[in-house]
Design a protein around this motif. Structure first.
Motif, mmCIF file in Angstrom:
data_model
loop_
_atom_site.group_PDB
_atom_site.id
_atom_site.type_symbol
_atom_site.label_atom_id
_atom_site.label_comp_id
_atom_site.label_asym_id
_atom_site.label_seq_id
_atom_site.Cartn_x
_atom_site.Cartn_y
_atom_site.Cartn_z
ATOM 1 N N ARG A 195 0.806 -1.300 0.020
ATOM 2 C CA ARG A 195 -0.008 0.229 0.132
ATOM 3 C C ARG A 195 0.856 1.234 -0.034
ATOM 4 O O ARG A 195 0.435 2.315 -0.419
ATOM 5 C CB ARG A 195 -0.807 0.060 1.189
ATOM 6 C CG ARG A 195 -1.863 -1.157 1.154
ATOM 7 C CD ARG A 195 -2.799 -1.345 2.445
ATOM 8 N NE ARG A 195 -3.297 0.184 2.994
ATOM 9 C CZ ARG A 195 -3.445 0.281 4.330
ATOM 10 N NH1 ARG A 195 -3.264 -0.667 5.307
ATOM 11 N NH2 ARG A 195 -3.717 1.430 4.710
ATOM 12 N N CYS A 196 2.032 1.142 0.604
ATOM 13 C CA CYS A 196 2.869 2.286 0.488
ATOM 14 C C CYS A 196 3.488 2.570 -1.068
ATOM 15 O O CYS A 196 3.964 3.770 -1.130
ATOM 16 C CB CYS A 196 4.177 2.051 1.512
ATOM 17 S SG CYS A 196 3.755 2.123 3.039
ATOM 18 N N GLY A 197 3.459 1.546 -1.898
ATOM 19 C CA GLY A 197 4.080 1.944 -3.213
ATOM 20 C C GLY A 197 3.953 2.993 -3.942
ATOM 21 O O GLY A 197 4.704 3.538 -4.469
ATOM 22 N N PRO A 198 2.608 3.694 -3.737
ATOM 23 C CA PRO A 198 2.471 4.982 -4.698
ATOM 24 C C PRO A 198 3.047 6.195 -4.179
ATOM 25 O O PRO A 198 3.149 7.158 -4.852
ATOM 26 C CB PRO A 198 1.068 5.280 -4.750
ATOM 27 C CG PRO A 198 0.291 3.903 -4.324
ATOM 28 C CD PRO A 198 1.302 3.194 -3.336
ATOM 29 N N GLN A 199 4.013 6.145 -2.974
ATOM 30 C CA GLN A 199 4.461 7.455 -2.421
ATOM 31 C C GLN A 199 5.538 7.784 -3.382
ATOM 32 O O GLN A 199 5.760 9.062 -3.463
ATOM 33 C CB GLN A 199 5.244 7.047 -1.033
ATOM 34 C CG GLN A 199 4.102 6.800 0.008
ATOM 35 C CD GLN A 199 3.465 8.058 0.634
ATOM 36 O OE1 GLN A 199 4.249 8.969 0.772
ATOM 37 N NE2 GLN A 199 2.123 8.043 0.419
ATOM 38 N N LEU A 200 6.464 7.045 -3.928
ATOM 39 C CA LEU A 200 7.428 7.733 -4.808
ATOM 40 C C LEU A 200 6.751 8.321 -6.168
ATOM 41 O O LEU A 200 7.366 9.244 -6.505
ATOM 42 C CB LEU A 200 8.326 6.376 -5.291
ATOM 43 C CG LEU A 200 9.433 5.813 -4.210
ATOM 44 C CD1 LEU A 200 10.009 4.409 -4.691
ATOM 45 C CD2 LEU A 200 10.111 6.714 -3.830
ATOM 46 N N ASP A 201 5.871 7.654 -6.591
ATOM 47 C CA ASP A 201 5.142 8.140 -7.929
ATOM 48 C C ASP A 201 4.344 9.511 -7.306
ATOM 49 O O ASP A 201 4.467 10.609 -8.280
ATOM 50 C CB ASP A 201 4.170 7.033 -8.357
ATOM 51 C CG ASP A 201 4.867 6.479 -9.233
ATOM 52 O OD1 ASP A 201 5.772 6.669 -10.038
ATOM 53 O OD2 ASP A 201 4.640 4.931 -8.786
ATOM 54 N N LEU A 209 -7.728 10.403 -4.778
ATOM 55 C CA LEU A 209 -7.968 10.549 -3.438
ATOM 56 C C LEU A 209 -7.879 9.267 -2.154
ATOM 57 O O LEU A 209 -7.081 9.336 -1.402
ATOM 58 C CB LEU A 209 -9.433 11.407 -3.098
ATOM 59 C CG LEU A 209 -9.662 11.757 -1.581
ATOM 60 C CD1 LEU A 209 -8.675 12.546 -0.965
ATOM 61 C CD2 LEU A 209 -11.157 12.251 -1.816
ATOM 62 N N ALA A 210 -8.516 8.453 -2.895
ATOM 63 C CA ALA A 210 -8.418 7.101 -2.005
ATOM 64 C C ALA A 210 -7.067 6.315 -1.910
ATOM 65 O O ALA A 210 -6.652 6.113 -1.057
ATOM 66 C CB ALA A 210 -9.333 6.099 -2.774
ATOM 67 N N VAL A 211 -6.402 6.471 -3.240
ATOM 68 C CA VAL A 211 -4.794 5.950 -3.060
ATOM 69 C C VAL A 211 -4.317 6.876 -2.086
ATOM 70 O O VAL A 211 -3.141 6.341 -1.467
ATOM 71 C CB VAL A 211 -4.613 5.923 -4.473
ATOM 72 C CG1 VAL A 211 -2.995 5.608 -4.421
ATOM 73 C CG2 VAL A 211 -5.253 4.634 -5.468
ATOM 74 N N ALA A 212 -4.044 8.145 -2.543
ATOM 75 C CA ALA A 212 -3.423 9.015 -1.602
ATOM 76 C C ALA A 212 -3.579 8.812 -0.268
ATOM 77 O O ALA A 212 -2.580 8.848 0.799
ATOM 78 C CB ALA A 212 -3.592 10.550 -1.937
ATOM 79 N N ARG A 213 -4.728 8.775 0.348
ATOM 80 C CA ARG A 213 -5.026 8.647 1.757
ATOM 81 C C ARG A 213 -4.748 7.072 2.266
ATOM 82 O O ARG A 213 -3.998 7.247 3.271
ATOM 83 C CB ARG A 213 -6.472 8.977 2.023
ATOM 84 C CG ARG A 213 -7.210 10.205 1.543
ATOM 85 C CD ARG A 213 -8.455 10.515 1.894
ATOM 86 N NE ARG A 213 -8.603 10.412 3.606
ATOM 87 C CZ ARG A 213 -9.745 9.978 4.272
ATOM 88 N NH1 ARG A 213 -10.734 9.664 3.291
ATOM 89 N NH2 ARG A 213 -9.760 10.098 5.389
ATOM 90 N N ASP A 214 -4.980 6.155 1.359
ATOM 91 C CA ASP A 214 -4.623 4.939 1.958
ATOM 92 C C ASP A 214 -3.102 4.731 2.045
ATOM 93 O O ASP A 214 -2.591 4.069 2.886
ATOM 94 C CB ASP A 214 -5.220 3.693 0.854
ATOM 95 C CG ASP A 214 -4.899 2.497 1.317
ATOM 96 O OD1 ASP A 214 -5.527 1.896 2.299
ATOM 97 O OD2 ASP A 214 -4.099 1.869 0.600
#
Length: 410
Positions: A195-201, A209-214
């Motif tokens: 779930r942390c994966g999108p942080q670099l992108d 919004l859902a992905v950013a908050r999760d």
């Protein structure tokens, strides 16, 4: 210690604040979309709607040393020589002159995963390097490393998602083991790392919004886990599985610094490593690849290194000028943003160890995890074959993560 300023993604806040956060994400995405409609190739890379960004990278190179993205306010280069000079020039930093992330108000990310300036990064690198350069004290045993793959072989001939079903769980469990997490802790924490994966992108393009908050919530939980591992190891020391945290504390590294290094590795290594595995497997399953030989560690290591050069673990890196600089025939003014594109091209030589603040520190773990995973997969699934087109994860211009990689194993 350098200043670090980030904007924390709201977790459980009033609805109006959450709506405002979502509005900022949408407006930023709309700006990128508009710039792309005006023919901006950098914006098209940030859109990340294409499976292959190479055509837009070629467009940037066609402009010469620099492409000026006026609508997005950035100087963009795909020139390896200029990239090397920017990364090594102390006049460029990861933060602006006021100590803030240049995009903090537009692309909020988890506050626990901060942006460190050059001196602090160099200090953390120096502390971690002696341990990261030697995998022996990390307690990596091949039999246990193979377990996540061998414990769940797919049914003969049945299609499955190589990345989602096997590689991400495998890599996440290995990174957690390297940090010293116990077997019981790893089962649940593996999902957190995914779930942390999108942080670099998220540092370049807004997530939904859902992905950013999760994703931000997952980083908070991982940060708490790392703090717990460090505190427990500092208090007990003995009778615990060997791991990177224990090795760093054993070398006298301060617990707070061990927490920072551990969090960077936990958040910054798994998704690039999983992507490197998928890219390497695709290459080895092609007509020119040698999947059968990849079960041997030297062959797997060589294949992963080739992949990291051709398809680097970070496709974009940003710096901010701290003073006026004349570089590549252009005057870069103080506080101008400079974006470096690492093209997916075999004829673009570069040093993958200079990939930026997070992957620079995490690269040894990315290499180790990817090499071990490729070798284990080739040994456990010798009949692996592609079973259809791959799908890339939306809004992933930096890592170029996979959404699905269908395969069969005969």
């Amino acid at each position: 210690m350098s200043a670090t300023t980030t904007v924390e993604v709201p977790a459980a806040r009033p609805d109006d604040e959450i709506r405002e956060f979502g509005r900022r994400l949408q407006l930023t995405r709309a700006g990128i979309w508009f710039a792309g409609n005006q023919g901006d190739p950098y914006a098209m890379i940030l859109r990340a709607t294409d499976d292959d960004s190479a055509p837009w990278e070629e467009r940037i190179r066609a402009h010469g040393t620099w492409f000026r993205s006026d609508l997005l306010g950035a100087w963009v280069t795909a020139d390896p020589a200029v990239t090397g000079r920017v990364l090594s020039d102390p006049r460029f930093g990861t933060l602006d002159r006021a100590g803030h992330r240049p995009d903090a108000g537009l692309l909020p990310i988890a506050a626990e995963f901060p942006e460190y300036e050059r001196p602090e990064l160099a200090r953390l690198h120096a502390l971690a390097a002696p341990v990261l350069s030697d995998t022996a004290p990390l307690g990596v045993e091949r039999a246990e490393a193979d377990a996540p793959v061998l414990a769940r072989p797919p049914a003969d001939g049945a299609a499955f998602d190589l990345v989602g079903d096997v590689v991400r769980p495998y890599v996440g469990a290995l990174v957690l083991r390297l940090l010293g997490a116990g077997e019981g802790e790893r089962a649940e924490a593996v999902r957190l790392l995914t779930r942390c994966g999108p942080q670099l992108d998220a540092r370049f393009t807004p997530q939904t919004l859902a992905v950013a908050r999760d994703s931000a919530a997952a980083v908070r939980e991982v940060a708490a886990l790392v703090r717990e591992l460090v505190a427990r190891e500092a208090a007990t020391g003995a009778d615990r599985p060997a791991g990177l945290i224990a090795a760093l504390l054993g070398r006298g590294v301060a617990p707070r610094d061990v927490e920072r290094i551990g969090l960077v590795l936990a958040v910054g290594a798994p998704e690039p490593a999983a992507t490197a595995v998928a890219n390497t497997v695709r290459a080895l399953l092609s007509g020119s690849g040698d999947w059968a030989n990849a079960r041997h560690a030297p062959a797997a290591s060589a294949a992963v290194d080739r992949t990291l050069l051709v398809r680097p673990p970070a496709r974009l890196e940003r710096r901010v000028a701290h003073e006026d600089v004349r570089l590549g025939g252009r005057r870069i003014r103080a506080d101008d943003q400079v974006v470096m594109v690492a093209p997916a091209a075999p004829d673009a030589p570069r040093d993958v160890s200079r990939t930026g603040p997070y992957l620079g520190l995490a690269l040894p773990v990315v290499r180790l995890a990817a090499t071990t995973a490729v070798s284990a997969l080739a040994g456990a699934l010798p009949g692996l074959k592609a079973a259809g087109p791959v799908l890339m994860r939306p809004r992933s211009p930096v890592v170029r993560s996979y959404a699905r990689f269908p395969v069969t194993a005969h």
